[in-house]
Design a protein around this motif. Sequence first.
Motif, PDB file in Angstrom:
ATOM      1  N   LEU A 111      65.142  24.780  49.708  1.00  0.00           N
ATOM      2  CA  LEU A 111      65.122  26.027  48.947  1.00  0.00           C
ATOM      3  C   LEU A 111      64.399  27.147  49.689  1.00  0.00           C
ATOM      4  O   LEU A 111      64.758  28.318  49.572  1.00  0.00           O
ATOM      5  N   THR A 112      63.365  26.790  50.465  1.00  0.00           N
ATOM      6  CA  THR A 112      62.668  27.803  51.261  1.00  0.00           C
ATOM      7  C   THR A 112      63.619  28.419  52.287  1.00  0.00           C
ATOM      8  O   THR A 112      63.637  29.641  52.490  1.00  0.00           O
ATOM      9  N   LYS A 113      64.429  27.575  52.920  1.00  0.00           N
ATOM     10  CA  LYS A 113      65.402  28.074  53.893  1.00  0.00           C
ATOM     11  C   LYS A 113      66.485  28.914  53.216  1.00  0.00           C
ATOM     12  O   LYS A 113      66.885  29.963  53.736  1.00  0.00           O
ATOM     13  N   ILE A 114      66.955  28.467  52.062  1.00  0.00           N
ATOM     14  CA  ILE A 114      67.967  29.228  51.325  1.00  0.00           C
ATOM     15  C   ILE A 114      67.401  30.581  50.900  1.00  0.00           C
ATOM     16  O   ILE A 114      68.061  31.629  51.027  1.00  0.00           O
ATOM     17  N   ASP A 115      66.168  30.563  50.412  1.00  0.00           N
ATOM     18  CA  ASP A 115      65.479  31.791  50.003  1.00  0.00           C
ATOM     19  C   ASP A 115      65.443  32.794  51.161  1.00  0.00           C
ATOM     20  O   ASP A 115      65.788  33.980  51.017  1.00  0.00           O
ATOM     21  N   SER A 116      65.032  32.323  52.330  1.00  0.00           N
ATOM     22  CA  SER A 116      64.941  33.194  53.505  1.00  0.00           C
ATOM     23  C   SER A 116      66.302  33.761  53.883  1.00  0.00           C
ATOM     24  O   SER A 116      66.427  34.949  54.207  1.00  0.00           O
ATOM     25  N   TYR A 117      67.331  32.919  53.823  1.00  0.00           N
ATOM     26  CA  TYR A 117      68.685  33.383  54.155  1.00  0.00           C
ATOM     27  C   TYR A 117      69.162  34.443  53.166  1.00  0.00           C
ATOM     28  O   TYR A 117      69.708  35.486  53.571  1.00  0.00           O
ATOM     29  N   VAL A 118      68.975  34.195  51.881  1.00  0.00           N
ATOM     30  CA  VAL A 118      69.439  35.152  50.866  1.00  0.00           C
ATOM     31  C   VAL A 118      68.740  36.497  51.047  1.00  0.00           C
ATOM     32  O   VAL A 118      69.372  37.557  50.951  1.00  0.00           O
ATOM     33  N   GLU A 119      67.441  36.478  51.337  1.00  0.00           N
ATOM     34  CA  GLU A 119      66.750  37.751  51.539  1.00  0.00           C
ATOM     35  C   GLU A 119      67.272  38.468  52.782  1.00  0.00           C
ATOM     36  O   GLU A 119      67.381  39.692  52.790  1.00  0.00           O
ATOM     37  N   SER A 120      67.618  37.723  53.827  1.00  0.00           N
ATOM     38  CA  SER A 120      68.176  38.368  55.018  1.00  0.00           C
ATOM     39  C   SER A 120      69.513  39.025  54.700  1.00  0.00           C
ATOM     40  O   SER A 120      69.835  40.106  55.224  1.00  0.00           O
ATOM     41  N   VAL A 121      70.301  38.404  53.837  1.00  0.00           N
ATOM     42  CA  VAL A 121      71.574  39.001  53.412  1.00  0.00           C
ATOM     43  C   VAL A 121      71.304  40.272  52.605  1.00  0.00           C
ATOM     44  O   VAL A 121      71.975  41.301  52.792  1.00  0.00           O
ATOM     45  N   LEU A 122      70.324  40.208  51.705  1.00  0.00           N
ATOM     46  CA  LEU A 122      69.963  41.396  50.926  1.00  0.00           C
ATOM     47  C   LEU A 122      69.579  42.557  51.833  1.00  0.00           C
ATOM     48  O   LEU A 122      69.998  43.701  51.616  1.00  0.00           O
ATOM     49  N   ARG A 123      68.794  42.263  52.856  1.00  0.00           N
ATOM     50  CA  ARG A 123      68.358  43.315  53.776  1.00  0.00           C
ATOM     51  C   ARG A 123      69.551  43.918  54.513  1.00  0.00           C
ATOM     52  O   ARG A 123      69.637  45.124  54.704  1.00  0.00           O
ATOM     53  N   ARG A 124      70.471  43.047  54.937  1.00  0.00           N
ATOM     54  CA  ARG A 124      71.654  43.522  55.650  1.00  0.00           C
ATOM     55  C   ARG A 124      72.535  44.386  54.742  1.00  0.00           C
ATOM     56  O   ARG A 124      73.030  45.439  55.153  1.00  0.00           O
ATOM     57  N   LEU A 125      72.708  43.961  53.503  1.00  0.00           N
ATOM     58  CA  LEU A 125      73.510  44.740  52.555  1.00  0.00           C
ATOM     59  C   LEU A 125      72.847  46.076  52.252  1.00  0.00           C
ATOM     60  O   LEU A 125      73.516  47.118  52.177  1.00  0.00           O
ATOM     61  N   GLU A 126      71.516  46.051  52.058  1.00  0.00           N
ATOM     62  CA  GLU A 126      70.782  47.298  51.800  1.00  0.00           C
ATOM     63  C   GLU A 126      70.935  48.261  52.964  1.00  0.00           C
ATOM     64  O   GLU A 126      71.172  49.456  52.789  1.00  0.00           O
ATOM     65  N   ARG A 127      70.786  47.742  54.182  1.00  0.00           N
ATOM     66  CA  ARG A 127      70.883  48.598  55.365  1.00  0.00           C
ATOM     67  C   ARG A 127      72.280  49.209  55.467  1.00  0.00           C
ATOM     68  O   ARG A 127      72.432  50.396  55.797  1.00  0.00           O
ATOM     69  N   GLN A 128      73.304  48.416  55.142  1.00  0.00           N
ATOM     70  CA  GLN A 128      74.666  48.929  55.208  1.00  0.00           C
ATOM     71  C   GLN A 128      74.890  50.027  54.185  1.00  0.00           C
ATOM     72  O   GLN A 128      75.503  51.057  54.491  1.00  0.00           O
ATOM     73  N   VAL A 129      74.399  49.825  52.967  1.00  0.00           N
ATOM     74  CA  VAL A 129      74.557  50.859  51.940  1.00  0.00           C
ATOM     75  C   VAL A 129      73.836  52.141  52.369  1.00  0.00           C
ATOM     76  O   VAL A 129      74.361  53.248  52.221  1.00  0.00           O
ATOM     77  N   SER A 130      72.646  51.995  52.925  1.00  0.00           N
ATOM     78  CA  SER A 130      71.879  53.164  53.370  1.00  0.00           C
ATOM     79  C   SER A 130      72.620  53.916  54.471  1.00  0.00           C
ATOM     80  O   SER A 130      72.682  55.151  54.464  1.00  0.00           O
ATOM     81  N   GLU A 131      73.186  53.174  55.428  1.00  0.00           N
ATOM     82  CA  GLU A 131      73.910  53.812  56.525  1.00  0.00           C
ATOM     83  C   GLU A 131      75.183  54.486  56.030  1.00  0.00           C
ATOM     84  O   GLU A 131      75.527  55.589  56.482  1.00  0.00           O
ATOM     85  N   MET A 132      75.877  53.851  55.101  1.00  0.00           N
ATOM     86  CA  MET A 132      77.096  54.453  54.559  1.00  0.00           C
ATOM     87  C   MET A 132      76.760  55.700  53.750  1.00  0.00           C
ATOM     88  O   MET A 132      77.487  56.700  53.796  1.00  0.00           O
ATOM     89  N   ALA A 133      75.672  55.652  53.003  1.00  0.00           N
ATOM     90  CA  ALA A 133      75.249  56.827  52.239  1.00  0.00           C
ATOM     91  C   ALA A 133      74.897  57.971  53.175  1.00  0.00           C
ATOM     92  O   ALA A 133      75.231  59.136  52.921  1.00  0.00           O
ATOM     93  N   ALA A 134      74.233  57.655  54.282  1.00  0.00           N
ATOM     94  CA  ALA A 134      73.863  58.690  55.256  1.00  0.00           C
ATOM     95  C   ALA A 134      75.105  59.306  55.885  1.00  0.00           C
ATOM     96  O   ALA A 134      75.148  60.515  56.139  1.00  0.00           O
ATOM     97  N   GLU A 135      76.122  58.481  56.139  1.00  0.00           N
ATOM     98  CA  GLU A 135      77.364  58.999  56.734  1.00  0.00           C
ATOM     99  C   GLU A 135      78.011  60.028  55.818  1.00  0.00           C
ATOM    100  O   GLU A 135      78.575  61.024  56.282  1.00  0.00           O
ATOM    101  N   LYS A 136      77.934  59.804  54.509  1.00  0.00           N
ATOM    102  CA  LYS A 136      78.521  60.736  53.541  1.00  0.00           C
ATOM    103  C   LYS A 136      77.512  61.769  53.040  1.00  0.00           C
ATOM    104  O   LYS A 136      77.836  62.584  52.183  1.00  0.00           O
ATOM    105  N   LYS A 137      76.284  61.689  53.603  1.00  0.00           N
ATOM    106  CA  LYS A 137      75.216  62.638  53.240  1.00  0.00           C
ATOM    107  C   LYS A 137      74.996  62.686  51.722  1.00  0.00           C
ATOM    108  O   LYS A 137      74.977  63.749  51.101  1.00  0.00           O
ATOM    109  N   LYS A 138      74.816  61.514  51.140  1.00  0.00           N
ATOM    110  CA  LYS A 138      74.523  61.460  49.709  1.00  0.00           C
ATOM    111  C   LYS A 138      73.646  60.259  49.412  1.00  0.00           C
ATOM    112  O   LYS A 138      73.557  59.317  50.214  1.00  0.00           O
ATOM    113  N   GLU A 139      72.981  60.293  48.280  1.00  0.00           N
ATOM    114  CA  GLU A 139      72.154  59.166  47.865  1.00  0.00           C
ATOM    115  C   GLU A 139      73.003  58.160  47.096  1.00  0.00           C
ATOM    116  O   GLU A 139      73.873  58.539  46.318  1.00  0.00           O
ATOM    117  N   VAL A 140      72.750  56.909  47.330  1.00  0.00           N
ATOM    118  CA  VAL A 140      73.450  55.838  46.630  1.00  0.00           C
ATOM    119  C   VAL A 140      72.416  54.921  46.007  1.00  0.00           C
ATOM    120  O   VAL A 140      71.506  54.453  46.696  1.00  0.00           O
TER     121      VAL A 140
END
Length: 412
Positions: free
Chosen positions: A66-95
């Motif tokens: 579960l510790t390993k799964i926890d770490s993996y899920v958080e890494s996915v969350l970070r990657r998804l967050e970063r993608q949303v932030s970058e896409m929002a920046a491309e369109k110059k809007k807050e998401v």
Amino acid sequence: SCHSSSFPHPHPVCLRVMAWIIASNRDIVDGVTRGLDGYGSCTEFQVPHKLKFGSFDSLVKNVDELTKIDSYVESVLRRLERQVSEMAAEKKKEVDLGVMIPGTGDTFRTLTVQQYLNGFRWEDKMYSRSASVSENGHRLLAAVQGLDEDIKTRTQELADLKNKYTMISKKEGGTLAQKDLIDVLTPENVAKGDFVDTDHFKTLVVILPRGAEKEFLACYEKLAPFDPRSDLARQAGFPAVPQSMKQFDVADKEGFTIWRVVVLRKAADEFAQAARMRKAVVRDFPYSVESHENILAERAEVAAQYDKKFGLLLALTKAAFSDAYIQYVHVKAMRTFVECVLRYGISKAGHTQFKALVFHPGPNKKEEAIRQHLANLMSPQFGEQYFAGKKDETEEGEFFSYVSLNVTTAFA
């Protein structure tokens, strides 16, 4: 900025703001709840108390898994967050990012991640309590891997489409010698008949640097004389058609000028080679109104496809973040259960004996002071039933006399 209040407005992400899940003997935790006033806010973390597990050895294995799964899920969350932030920046809007849960009828409502964590309820439809902790952990891992791979695939498809658009789009900047002629020679500056294309003649585009026009115009008709031994010797003596040089009305910041010249098709290469020795840039450009209209239509189509796929990917990435955060809190609940059962055991009647809290540290409190206060509240003697004299180690390597897990909760 990072928010540390319990219910901030959903906001693009800063992943270092944490809440803590703390757990210990039920009686101890009831007392701790009253003693935390002034140090932060807390709510009960609703961990199921009847999850299935096997032997003591299987629980120990569960901790590692579960510790390993926890770490993996958080890494996915970070990657998804970063993608949303970058896409929002491309369109110059807050998401906004949050957790979508079912509302009334077919609707959904969005909670902040803190609101979802504070009001967490185990999803029996997703993770049956009749399945073991290990089975539910692997089911959770597979779900997050699936959504992660789906977003990665769709992101690559969007990147490929963006690359295609970049390749066919109008290039800004550069001189006439560097630009794509499809954007230079257009129906606005090319007249009908300017480009000759027959069995025996063709049109070349000639780009001249500033100040080279006079010399080139004086010599182009006599460039590349034919070899007397060639078949061309029986035709005219030079490739260029006399008086066929014509300038197009195209401005250039570096002073380049752009012309056309009509040459014998069989001698086009010889003329181009000789012209380049006179500082000219020679381009073989098959101009047509239809080609120009086609490239504009293709650009518009690809741009429309990109915008459509971009909007869909942004919505799907936000939904994936929501789903992943739900899984994230579920794995925290599984970890809390397993570690508490290992730590505090099961009563003779078969009941768990722990209680867990979600604690949000106050914005003006240092972690060290809060941890010291918690240590004072929690009896260091407690937990000796299974681990006499030992303390629980968190994923950060710190040691406490109670179960403690960090949970990312505020995104800014």
